[in-house]
Design a protein around this motif. Structure first.
Motif, mmCIF file in Angstrom:
data_model
loop_
_atom_site.group_PDB
_atom_site.id
_atom_site.type_symbol
_atom_site.label_atom_id
_atom_site.label_comp_id
_atom_site.label_asym_id
_atom_site.label_seq_id
_atom_site.Cartn_x
_atom_site.Cartn_y
_atom_site.Cartn_z
ATOM 1 N N LYS A 93 -45.639 -51.213 -54.258
ATOM 2 C CA LYS A 93 -44.560 -50.272 -54.581
ATOM 3 C C LYS A 93 -43.238 -51.061 -54.810
ATOM 4 N N LEU A 94 -42.913 -52.258 -53.940
ATOM 5 C CA LEU A 94 -41.856 -53.390 -54.485
ATOM 6 C C LEU A 94 -42.043 -53.795 -55.769
ATOM 7 N N ILE A 95 -43.527 -54.427 -55.964
ATOM 8 C CA ILE A 95 -43.745 -55.124 -57.216
ATOM 9 C C ILE A 95 -43.578 -54.157 -58.441
ATOM 10 N N GLU A 96 -44.093 -52.875 -58.387
ATOM 11 C CA GLU A 96 -43.938 -51.946 -59.339
ATOM 12 C C GLU A 96 -42.455 -51.677 -59.694
ATOM 13 N N TYR A 97 -41.616 -51.397 -58.594
ATOM 14 C CA TYR A 97 -40.165 -51.227 -58.759
ATOM 15 C C TYR A 97 -39.558 -52.301 -59.728
ATOM 16 N N ASN A 98 -39.740 -53.617 -59.173
ATOM 17 C CA ASN A 98 -39.388 -54.802 -59.643
ATOM 18 C C ASN A 98 -39.654 -54.988 -61.265
ATOM 19 N N ARG A 99 -40.851 -54.675 -61.423
ATOM 20 C CA ARG A 99 -41.267 -54.843 -62.801
ATOM 21 C C ARG A 99 -40.473 -53.724 -63.950
ATOM 22 N N LYS A 100 -40.235 -52.771 -63.275
ATOM 23 C CA LYS A 100 -39.520 -51.699 -64.046
ATOM 24 C C LYS A 100 -37.831 -52.071 -64.430
ATOM 25 N N ALA A 117 -36.602 -55.183 -63.544
ATOM 26 C CA ALA A 117 -36.257 -56.484 -63.782
ATOM 27 C C ALA A 117 -36.887 -56.964 -65.147
ATOM 28 N N GLN A 118 -37.710 -56.284 -65.619
ATOM 29 C CA GLN A 118 -38.450 -56.723 -66.843
ATOM 30 C C GLN A 118 -39.095 -58.047 -67.189
ATOM 31 N N SER A 119 -39.494 -58.463 -65.680
ATOM 32 C CA SER A 119 -40.451 -59.733 -65.813
ATOM 33 C C SER A 119 -39.609 -60.957 -65.880
ATOM 34 N N VAL A 120 -38.219 -60.747 -65.973
ATOM 35 C CA VAL A 120 -37.362 -61.817 -66.218
ATOM 36 C C VAL A 120 -37.175 -62.536 -64.982
ATOM 37 N N THR A 121 -37.653 -64.038 -64.762
ATOM 38 C CA THR A 121 -37.967 -64.371 -63.677
ATOM 39 C C THR A 121 -36.586 -64.436 -62.600
ATOM 40 N N ARG A 122 -35.309 -64.892 -63.236
ATOM 41 C CA ARG A 122 -34.186 -64.889 -62.181
ATOM 42 C C ARG A 122 -33.982 -63.774 -61.755
ATOM 43 N N TRP A 123 -34.323 -62.396 -62.476
ATOM 44 C CA TRP A 123 -33.776 -61.331 -62.047
ATOM 45 C C TRP A 123 -34.955 -60.582 -60.971
ATOM 46 N N ILE A 124 -35.989 -61.238 -61.111
ATOM 47 C CA ILE A 124 -37.091 -60.635 -60.089
ATOM 48 C C ILE A 124 -36.834 -61.463 -58.848
ATOM 49 N N LEU A 125 -36.521 -62.809 -58.860
ATOM 50 C CA LEU A 125 -36.308 -63.642 -57.808
ATOM 51 C C LEU A 125 -35.082 -62.993 -56.916
ATOM 52 N N ALA A 126 -34.068 -62.829 -57.830
ATOM 53 C CA ALA A 126 -32.794 -62.101 -57.047
ATOM 54 C C ALA A 126 -33.182 -60.956 -56.376
ATOM 55 N N LYS A 127 -33.992 -60.172 -56.887
ATOM 56 C CA LYS A 127 -34.538 -58.808 -56.461
ATOM 57 C C LYS A 127 -35.043 -59.145 -54.914
ATOM 58 N N ASP A 128 -36.104 -60.020 -55.110
ATOM 59 C CA ASP A 128 -37.212 -60.202 -54.062
ATOM 60 C C ASP A 128 -36.464 -60.865 -52.770
ATOM 61 N N ILE A 129 -35.383 -61.630 -53.033
ATOM 62 C CA ILE A 129 -34.555 -62.250 -52.159
ATOM 63 C C ILE A 129 -33.848 -60.988 -51.293
ATOM 64 N N LYS A 130 -33.127 -60.290 -52.170
ATOM 65 C CA LYS A 130 -32.357 -59.039 -51.505
ATOM 66 C C LYS A 130 -33.245 -58.302 -50.628
#
Length: 427
Positions: free
Chosen positions: A287-294, A296-309
């Protein structure tokens, strides 16, 4: 105030390592655009180094917990039971909360949470719990067969690195967790033999070796195979280089002690354990991965920032939940009851301990025979209801697979049988 010297530094290291595991499970499955890089360059080498730095989390956790548990032989059995009950509770509660928010439910997920050992839901955690059960045997054997145990651990760790990164089918499984926690037991046994200077020296050498090997493997892979198929050869939690680095990091931190209450360290360990349970809940991760893909659009720094939060929010939720869960357990006295029965007493040997446990179980069965007979009857009804739903002695759930009806019911559909038995018992 009654205080004992407890390794608060090592407990905090467990929290940090569990956060690394969460980051590893969420970030690398989110398909960040950094993975698109299929060339041998600095970016590829840095990616391998970063990945290795998250993979070491599970090594540090299992070895560090082994360090903390090794001196608590008398509490190892009760600890194993407590951690396993807590594992089932956290996993099931997390699934129920996720179901309420997502409005989606899968019976398979429920089986995975209720019967984690049978379903192999938490491989690493299962291995650690098994290590707790055999800790008294380890402590007895290490005094007589220290060299054999040391050699055996080294061979099991080094062999996958030389021949194949998963030669024993580790893959973060039960065997891997068992080996790592026993390595932690052994580390606590020998820590007084190694000075801080020696430990720091080995950490620096292993750290540099890991960085060099991991960063150069893409170049070697390209030269030998003309592709990047073996670029991650040492970017693996079962790599001997990573395991030994984790071992000495834990050994160094274990030398840092502060006077704190037992309860503080236990609370931190349970928090780290819960984070590991969550990181193995693939339904939540998806669920988290699916949300992040939608978003953050696979942009590494955006995904990393979201994951840390998200991971920090998870840790905060777990800490708050633990105050309630552990508080209730203390209030009703379930933790003390388990300790009173399963702890090894100071004045008894292992044969006496097993004799006491056996007699205690026999007495408990006799005192609760009516309830146990009811449970057995509910289990029989669950199996009988499955058998009566079929008109033949064989069943073919798939086109190319055929089972005997008894084998299929008792074996393949065992989880559903147990759930139905619970429903019968509730009625």
């Amino acid at each position: 105030m009654n205080k004992e010297r407890k390794n608060i530094g090592l407990a905090i290291l467990l929290i940090f390592s569990s956060l690394l595991v969460c980051l590893d499970r969420i970030f690398w499955q989110s398909s960040p655009d950094i993975l698109i890089n299929d060339k041998v360059n600095i970016q590829q080498s840095l990616m391998q180094i970063y990945h290795a730095s998250t993979l070491i989390g599970i090594d540090i956790f299992a070895i560090g917990l082994g360090f903390l548990l090794q001196s608590s032989e008398d509490k190892s059995w009760s600890s194993a039971i407590k951690y396993w009950i807590y594992t089932i509770f956290v996993g099931t509660l997390g699934l129920l909360i996720l179901t309420l928010f997502s409005r989606e439910f899968s019976i398979v997920d429920l089986y995975n949470m209720l019967f984690p050992f049978v379903r192999n839901t938490y491989g690493i955690l299962s291995g650690i719990v098994l290590g707790m059960l055999t800790l008294p045997l380890f402590n007895k054997g290490v005094k007589k067969y220290e060299n054999i145990i040391k050699l055996s651990l080294l061979l099991v760790i080094i062999a996958p690195t030389i021949f194949n990164k998963d030669i024993f089918g580790f893959a973060n499984g039960t065997v891997f967790g068992y080996i790592l926690v026993n390595l932690g037991f052994y580390g606590n046994y020998i820590r007084s033999k190694l000075s801080v200077k020696k430990v720091v020296t080995r950490i620096i050498l292993l750290l540099l070796t890991n960085i060099i090997v991991v960063s150069l493997m893409p170049e070697f892979s390209k030269a030998v195979h003309n592709d990047l198929s073996t670029a991650g050869r040492f970017t693996n939690s079962a790599s001997a280089l990573l395991i030994l680095l984790a071992f000495y990091i834990v050994l160094l931190v274990s030398k840092i002690k502060v006077n704190v209450k037992n309860g503080y360290v236990d609370f931190i360990i349970y928090t780290a354990w819960a984070l590991l349970v969550i990181s193995n809940n693939q339904t939540l991760l998806n669920k988290l991965i699916e949300y992040n893909r939608k978003t953050a659009q696979s942009v590494t720094r955006w995904i990393l920032a979201k994951d840390i939060k998200e991971i920090l929010w998870l840790m905060l939720i777990v800490i708050l939940s633990n105050f309630i869960i552990l508080g209730i357990c203390k209030l009703i006295g379930i933790s003390q009851k388990i300790s009173n029965f399963y702890d090894i007493r100071a004045d008894e040997e292992l044969p006496q301990f097993f004799y006491r446990i056996t007699n205690g179980i026999k007495s408990w069965i006799k005192a609760h025979r009516v309830y146990l007979a009811t449970i057995a009857w509910g289990y029989f009804l669950a199996i009988f209801s499955f058998l009566m739903m079929n008109t033949k002695w064989t069943v073919a759930p798939n086109v190319d697979v055929k089972y005997n009806i008894f084998t299929y019911t008792i074996g393949v559909r065992q989880a559903m049988v147990l759930v139905n038995a619970i429903i019968f018992l509730l009625f």
